[in-house]
Design an enzyme around this catalytic site. Structure first.
Site, PDB file in Angstrom:
ATOM      1  N   SER A   9      17.293  30.054 -39.342  1.00 16.35           N
ATOM      2  CA  SER A   9      18.218  30.985 -38.691  1.00 16.35           C
ATOM      3  C   SER A   9      19.648  30.488 -38.869  1.00 16.35           C
ATOM      4  O   SER A   9      19.982  29.377 -38.440  1.00 16.35           O
ATOM      5  CB  SER A   9      17.891  31.072 -37.199  1.00 16.35           C
ATOM      6  OG  SER A   9      18.951  31.722 -36.531  1.00 16.35           O
ATOM      7  N   HIS A  32      16.882  34.032 -41.642  1.00 13.79           N
ATOM      8  CA  HIS A  32      16.772  34.812 -40.402  1.00 13.79           C
ATOM      9  C   HIS A  32      18.187  35.090 -39.901  1.00 13.79           C
ATOM     10  O   HIS A  32      18.977  34.170 -39.686  1.00 13.79           O
ATOM     11  CB  HIS A  32      15.966  34.002 -39.392  1.00 13.79           C
ATOM     12  CG  HIS A  32      15.689  34.706 -38.103  1.00 13.79           C
ATOM     13  ND1 HIS A  32      14.640  35.575 -37.942  1.00 13.79           N
ATOM     14  CD2 HIS A  32      16.312  34.644 -36.894  1.00 13.79           C
ATOM     15  CE1 HIS A  32      14.612  36.020 -36.696  1.00 13.79           C
ATOM     16  NE2 HIS A  32      15.626  35.470 -36.027  1.00 13.79           N
ATOM     17  N   ASP A  34      20.371  36.742 -37.011  1.00 14.30           N
ATOM     18  CA  ASP A  34      20.354  37.213 -35.623  1.00 14.30           C
ATOM     19  C   ASP A  34      21.562  38.105 -35.351  1.00 14.30           C
ATOM     20  O   ASP A  34      22.697  37.643 -35.358  1.00 14.30           O
ATOM     21  CB  ASP A  34      20.384  36.012 -34.666  1.00 14.30           C
ATOM     22  CG  ASP A  34      19.082  35.234 -34.691  1.00 14.30           C
ATOM     23  OD1 ASP A  34      18.034  35.850 -34.464  1.00 14.30           O
ATOM     24  OD2 ASP A  34      19.129  34.014 -34.951  1.00 14.30           O
ATOM     25  N   MET A  36      23.460  40.250 -32.586  1.00 12.56           N
ATOM     26  CA  MET A  36      23.541  40.375 -31.118  1.00 12.56           C
ATOM     27  C   MET A  36      24.754  41.226 -30.756  1.00 12.56           C
ATOM     28  O   MET A  36      25.788  41.146 -31.405  1.00 12.56           O
ATOM     29  CB  MET A  36      23.698  38.990 -30.494  1.00 12.56           C
ATOM     30  CG  MET A  36      22.645  37.988 -30.932  1.00 12.56           C
ATOM     31  SD  MET A  36      22.797  36.485 -29.984  1.00 12.56           S
ATOM     32  CE  MET A  36      21.682  35.403 -30.875  1.00 12.56           C
ATOM     33  N   HIS A  65      16.969  40.099 -37.341  1.00 12.84           N
ATOM     34  CA  HIS A  65      16.437  40.188 -35.968  1.00 12.84           C
ATOM     35  C   HIS A  65      17.512  40.838 -35.103  1.00 12.84           C
ATOM     36  O   HIS A  65      18.533  40.227 -34.806  1.00 12.84           O
ATOM     37  CB  HIS A  65      16.102  38.763 -35.485  1.00 12.84           C
ATOM     38  CG  HIS A  65      15.664  38.693 -34.055  1.00 12.84           C
ATOM     39  ND1 HIS A  65      15.647  37.502 -33.351  1.00 12.84           N
ATOM     40  CD2 HIS A  65      15.223  39.636 -33.191  1.00 12.84           C
ATOM     41  CE1 HIS A  65      15.224  37.731 -32.123  1.00 12.84           C
ATOM     42  NE2 HIS A  65      14.963  39.013 -31.991  1.00 12.84           N
ATOM     43  N   MET A  67      18.986  41.945 -31.856  1.00 11.53           N
ATOM     44  CA  MET A  67      18.986  41.817 -30.399  1.00 11.53           C
ATOM     45  C   MET A  67      20.088  42.739 -29.892  1.00 11.53           C
ATOM     46  O   MET A  67      21.146  42.291 -29.427  1.00 11.53           O
ATOM     47  CB  MET A  67      19.210  40.357 -30.003  1.00 11.53           C
ATOM     48  CG  MET A  67      17.964  39.504 -30.225  1.00 11.53           C
ATOM     49  SD  MET A  67      18.336  37.757 -30.343  1.00 11.53           S
ATOM     50  CE  MET A  67      18.826  37.675 -32.063  1.00 11.53           C
ATOM     51  N   MET A 138       8.923  36.272 -29.214  1.00  8.88           N
ATOM     52  CA  MET A 138      10.011  35.348 -28.878  1.00  8.88           C
ATOM     53  C   MET A 138       9.454  34.198 -28.045  1.00  8.88           C
ATOM     54  O   MET A 138       8.739  34.411 -27.060  1.00  8.88           O
ATOM     55  CB  MET A 138      11.111  36.067 -28.088  1.00  8.88           C
ATOM     56  CG  MET A 138      11.967  37.009 -28.918  1.00  8.88           C
ATOM     57  SD  MET A 138      12.757  36.236 -30.347  1.00  8.88           S
ATOM     58  CE  MET A 138      13.835  35.019 -29.563  1.00  8.88           C
ATOM     59  N   GLY A 145      20.693  29.745 -29.745  1.00  8.48           N
ATOM     60  CA  GLY A 145      19.917  28.720 -30.430  1.00  8.48           C
ATOM     61  C   GLY A 145      19.809  27.481 -29.554  1.00  8.48           C
ATOM     62  O   GLY A 145      20.487  27.367 -28.523  1.00  8.48           O
ATOM     63  N   GLY A 146      18.941  26.574 -29.967  1.00 13.41           N
ATOM     64  CA  GLY A 146      18.872  25.274 -29.315  1.00 13.41           C
ATOM     65  C   GLY A 146      18.175  25.230 -27.963  1.00 13.41           C
ATOM     66  O   GLY A 146      18.283  24.242 -27.246  1.00 13.41           O
ATOM     67  N   ASP A 176       9.889  32.638 -32.778  1.00 12.93           N
ATOM     68  CA  ASP A 176      11.332  32.383 -32.903  1.00 12.93           C
ATOM     69  C   ASP A 176      11.842  31.784 -31.596  1.00 12.93           C
ATOM     70  O   ASP A 176      11.732  32.412 -30.541  1.00 12.93           O
ATOM     71  CB  ASP A 176      12.026  33.727 -33.199  1.00 12.93           C
ATOM     72  CG  ASP A 176      13.539  33.621 -33.296  1.00 12.93           C
ATOM     73  OD1 ASP A 176      14.073  32.503 -33.365  1.00 12.93           O
ATOM     74  OD2 ASP A 176      14.191  34.694 -33.305  1.00 12.93           O
ATOM     75  N   GLY A 177      12.386  30.564 -31.715  1.00 10.26           N
ATOM     76  CA  GLY A 177      12.986  29.923 -30.553  1.00 10.26           C
ATOM     77  C   GLY A 177      12.328  28.590 -30.245  1.00 10.26           C
ATOM     78  O   GLY A 177      11.135  28.536 -29.968  1.00 10.26           O
ATOM     79  N   GLY A 198      16.285  27.451 -36.250  1.00  9.11           N
ATOM     80  CA  GLY A 198      17.737  27.351 -36.370  1.00  9.11           C
ATOM     81  C   GLY A 198      18.178  25.914 -36.310  1.00  9.11           C
ATOM     82  O   GLY A 198      18.471  25.285 -37.332  1.00  9.11           O
TER      83      GLY A 198
HETATM   84  C1  DX5 Z   1      17.663  33.217 -30.408  1.00  8.23           C
HETATM   85  C2  DX5 Z   1      17.538  33.619 -31.843  1.00  8.23           C
HETATM   86  C3  DX5 Z   1      16.910  32.581 -32.692  1.00  8.23           C
HETATM   87  C4  DX5 Z   1      17.671  31.276 -32.765  1.00  8.23           C
HETATM   88  C5  DX5 Z   1      16.649  30.187 -32.812  1.00  8.23           C
HETATM   89  O1  DX5 Z   1      17.894  34.334 -29.639  1.00  8.23           O
HETATM   90  O2  DX5 Z   1      16.758  34.783 -31.966  1.00  8.23           O
HETATM   91  O3  DX5 Z   1      16.655  33.076 -33.996  1.00  8.23           O
HETATM   92  O4  DX5 Z   1      18.505  31.180 -33.883  1.00  8.23           O
HETATM   93  O5  DX5 Z   1      17.285  28.973 -32.716  1.00  8.23           O
HETATM   94  P1  DX5 Z   1      16.479  27.608 -32.458  1.00  8.23           P
HETATM   95  O6  DX5 Z   1      15.525  27.431 -33.588  1.00  8.23           O
HETATM   96  O7  DX5 Z   1      17.532  26.575 -32.413  1.00  8.23           O
HETATM   97  O8  DX5 Z   1      15.765  27.766 -31.134  1.00  8.23           O
HETATM   98 ZN    ZN Z   2      16.080  35.365 -33.977  1.00  9.79          ZN
END
Ligand code: DX5
Ligand code: ZN
Length: 284
Positions: A9, A32, A34, A36, A65, A67, A138, A145-146, A176-177, A198
């Site tokens: 990601s 990937h 994201d 938002m 993805h 959101m 999810m 992230g993180g 994811d996550g 990510g």
């Molecule tokens: C969060 C995103 C993820 C994010 C994952 O809402 O949809 O794709 O980038 O990040 P990590 O792998 O750091 O949890």
């Molecule tokens: Zn995502």
């Protein structure tokens, strides 16, 4: 849909160097992306013009993805600009079947995502009916992230994997996550086959070193990922109602009756011990 897929990601990439950060993951199965809107989630990233330009320079396909609210209106645009896979949230789509068909007719794979607390059961017919190419479960609350992997989502991933084994069309099961070398084992054990990461990729010393790919593949093997892969490619599994839920070959089925479900596997006698244990894990 039968091999390990890793989708880094770019939410965790250096935003000032996105072109280079995409070039660094040329061994990935897809990037990937994201999207938002600061309404569906409390964060804001990029929209179609930025994603379109990034796609033009990317060495790998795009797994978008969304959101965002009003997915019915905006999702088809991402297919039009050349993104190979577009995932909308079930919670944000008014007409998911119409939308999935529109994405496919615009040339993209159609994906649907579920927030951690959204059950998969209302969508099982849609998945079995071949309307979707990908289900994203999810494993953190979407937005950032993180975050730490939510173990509470594992039973849902397992139920989704069970249902997808009975599907007549291949559907990728994406998580994811919070995916790391540790949590990928847990998610692979319950049947996930596509992993978004990510911080575990871009937080490493260098995404370009691609060591992440080997480390993830090792972890996936530990999580019976290969046994799953072989099961999916070699056999056909169907589910029928039966008083004693268990794993059997088609010849053993006499009179399927009530629940719990019975996994009927073509060629169950040819499975290895590891494959059997992966399948039995699904019955739990
Ligand atoms: C969060 C995103 C993820 C994010 C994952 O809402 O949809 O794709 O980038 O990040 P990590 O792998 O750091 O949890
Ligand atoms: Zn995502």
């Amino acid at each position: 849909m039968t091999h390990l897929r890793i989708h880094p990601s770019i939410l965790s990439a250096d935003f000032a160097r996105l072109g280079e950060e995409l070039a660094a993951i040329s061994t990935a199965d897809a990037a990937h992306i994201d999207v938002m809107d600061n309404h569906f989630v409390p964060n804001l990233t990029w929209g179609p013009p930025v994603v379109q330009r990034l796609r033009e320079v990317s060495p790998v396909p795009f797994d978008v993805h969304l959101m965002i609210e009003d997915a019915d209106r905006w999702a088809p645009r991402y297919a039009e600009i050349g993104c190979e896979s577009v995932t909308f949230h079930a919670e944000a789509a008014i007409a998911p079947i119409k939308l999935a068909r529109q994405l496919r007719s615009n040339g993209a794979q159609a994906g649907m995502a579920l927030r951690p607390a959204t059950p998969v059961e209302p969508y099982l017919d849609l998945l079995a009916g071949g309307e979707l190419d990908l289900l994203l479960v999810m494993t953190v609350e979407p937005g950032f992230g993180g975050q730490a992997f939510l173990e509470v989502t594992l039973p849902k991933i397992r139920r989704a994997a069970q249902a997808l084994l009975g599907s007549q069309v291949p559907v990728a099961l994406q998580v994811d996550g919070g995916i790391t070398e540790e949590t990928i084992v847990r998610a692979a054990e319950v049947g996930a086959d596509t992993f978004v990461a990510g911080s575990a990729v871009y937080g490493a010393a260098s995404a370009a070193d691609a060591g992440w790919r080997d480390r993830f593949a090792d972890a996936w093997e530990r999580g019976s990922g290969r046994a799953w892969q072989e099961i999916r490619s070699l056999i056909r599994v169907s589910r029928v109602d039966h008083p004693e839920g268990m794993l059997v070959s088609p010849e053993q089925v006499s009179a399927p009756r009530q629940t719990p479900a019975l996994l009927v596997v073509d060629g169950v006698d040819d499975l290895s011990a590891e494959q059997l244990s992966a399948l039995r894990g699904l019955e739990a």
